[in-house]
Design an enzyme around this catalytic site. Structure first.
Site, PDB file in Angstrom:
ATOM      1  N   ASP A   1     -15.476  -1.486  13.033  1.00 42.84           N
ATOM      2  CA  ASP A   1     -15.999  -0.729  11.875  1.00 42.84           C
ATOM      3  C   ASP A   1     -17.526  -0.865  11.811  1.00 42.84           C
ATOM      4  O   ASP A   1     -18.240   0.100  11.525  1.00 42.84           O
ATOM      5  CB  ASP A   1     -15.433  -1.280  10.556  1.00 42.84           C
ATOM      6  CG  ASP A   1     -13.920  -1.361  10.562  1.00 42.84           C
ATOM      7  OD1 ASP A   1     -13.292  -0.622  11.333  1.00 42.84           O
ATOM      8  OD2 ASP A   1     -13.376  -2.181   9.789  1.00 42.84           O
TER       9      ASP A   1
ATOM     10  N   ARG B   1       0.821  -1.218   0.000  1.00 48.58           N
ATOM     11  CA  ARG B   1       0.000   0.000   0.000  1.00 48.58           C
ATOM     12  C   ARG B   1       0.855   1.268   0.000  1.00 48.58           C
ATOM     13  O   ARG B   1       0.317   2.366   0.072  1.00 48.58           O
ATOM     14  CB  ARG B   1      -0.969  -0.003   1.203  1.00 48.58           C
ATOM     15  CG  ARG B   1      -0.312   0.259   2.526  1.00 48.58           C
ATOM     16  CD  ARG B   1      -1.219   0.095   3.720  1.00 48.58           C
ATOM     17  NE  ARG B   1      -2.508   0.754   3.648  1.00 48.58           N
ATOM     18  CZ  ARG B   1      -3.395   0.718   4.642  1.00 48.58           C
ATOM     19  NH1 ARG B   1      -3.104   0.067   5.758  1.00 48.58           N
ATOM     20  NH2 ARG B   1      -4.552   1.321   4.532  1.00 48.58           N
TER      21      ARG B   1
END
Ligand code: ADP
Length: 313
Positions: free
Chosen positions: A261, A104
């Site tokens: 989340d 990433r």
């Protein structure tokens, strides 16, 4: 209809498939997962947009298709012709312990501030009701872009946008603890709502328990604080008034990926529906409870809808 924007990175995920040596592709990212759960809980009562950057390739097209399937608005999603989406593998060892390998460092989402600047600044988001971002959303930004981000957040806040922050501390994404702490302190000072987990504060602030987390955030001046602590319950602080909510422990946890989340998604959807802080936290705990009884970050749509029928807001 209210408008909520979630800002961060969605990555390509390769998790273990049933067959040895095969991986199953999906898409996930902390605030993205939260956005999906907000939309699933609230349906057409609010518009949920994802603020991020993806590539201009087939895999990014697939992610956008998923977003649209989940009814997430892509009007604030930029597409880079130079960079691609970040990617990670989930490895599971023979004891069932999971580990992650990331690609990433050069992901498109890291360039978000440049895309916003080129697009004329944050004015485009003027009028949105809520902006949600996490410690991961800011950890991936280059330090010089973080300064721009704080200016944007301050501008939105003074225009009336509600700012919501979950620290979601990932040590590997920060150069050192001090850098993370100073960024989190700025985020908390700008936030109307904080949704921290006790573990993050144990790691970064030497907190011993939820009370220590509440002490810090009340001192910084966050009005609405909801502190997650796994099955040990939830501590809520509303304008400094604390209350403790019990969480019914799940007997058979399947996968805790994205519990926090999903909790955030349930909480924010209920708050958007004008439920009280306590009602919203209890609903959030129910949403998280569903998610940890299924595999993966995002539960099958039908199974989740059925669960909501039995556990309404
Ligand atoms: P994070 O995923 O951010 O580390 P937690 O582990 O605190 O966050 O989990 C988020 C929420 O998920 C908790 O506040 C709780 O509501 C729910 N949860 C987590 N673990 C359990 C469990 N074993 N039983 C019931 N609920 C749980």
């Amino acid at each position: 209809m209210s408008n909520i924007v979630v800002m961060g990175e969605c990555m390509v995920e390769f998790g273990k498939a049933e067959q040895a040596n095969l991986y199953k592709k999906s898409f996930a990212g902390d605030v993205f997962n939260t956005g999906v759960y907000i939309k699933r809980c609230i349906e057409n009562q609010a518009n949920v947009s994802f603020l991020s950057v993806v590539g201009d390739d087939e895999i990014s097209d697939q992610m956008i298709t998923l977003m649209h399937d989940e009814d997430i608005d892509s009007r604030f999603l930029y597409r880079s012709t130079q960079d691609k989406m970040g990617l990670y593998l989930i490895n599971v060892d023979n004891k069932g312990e999971r580990s992650f390998t990331y690609w990433r460092e050069t992901s498109a989402a890291k360039k978000l501030m440049h895309f916003i600047e080129k697009d004329g600044g944050i004015d485009k988001l003027n009028g949105i009701d809520t902006l949600f971002f996490s410690g991961i959303s800011i950890a991936i930004l280059p330090p010089e872009d973080l300064f721009t981000f704080w200016q944007y957040v301050a501008q939105l806040k003074s225009a009336g946008t509600h700012i919501v922050f979950d620290p979601n501390y990932r040590p590997a994404l920060w150069p050192n603890e001090e850098a993370a702490r100073s960024a989190f302190n700025i985020a908390f000072s700008l936030a109307n709502v904080a949704l921290p987990g006790v573990d993050d504060h144990i790691a970064l602030y030497k907190a011993r328990n939820a009370e220590d987390v509440a002490d810090l955030l009340e001192e910084i001046g966050v009005d609405e604080v909801v502190i997650k602590n796994g099955s040990q319950g939830i501590l809520v602080s509303e304008n400094g008034q604390r209350s403790y909510l019990k969480v019914e422990p799940v007997k058979e946890v399947i996968d805790t990926t994205s519990a926090g989340d999903a909790f955030n998604g349930g909480y924010l959807s209920a708050r958007l529906m004008k439920k009280s802080v306590t009602e919203s936290a209890l609903f959030a705990a129910n949403v998280a409870k569903c998610v940890i009884q299924h595999k993966g970050a995002i539960v099958d749509k039908k199974a989740f809808a059925e669960y909501l029928i039995n556990h309404p807001m």
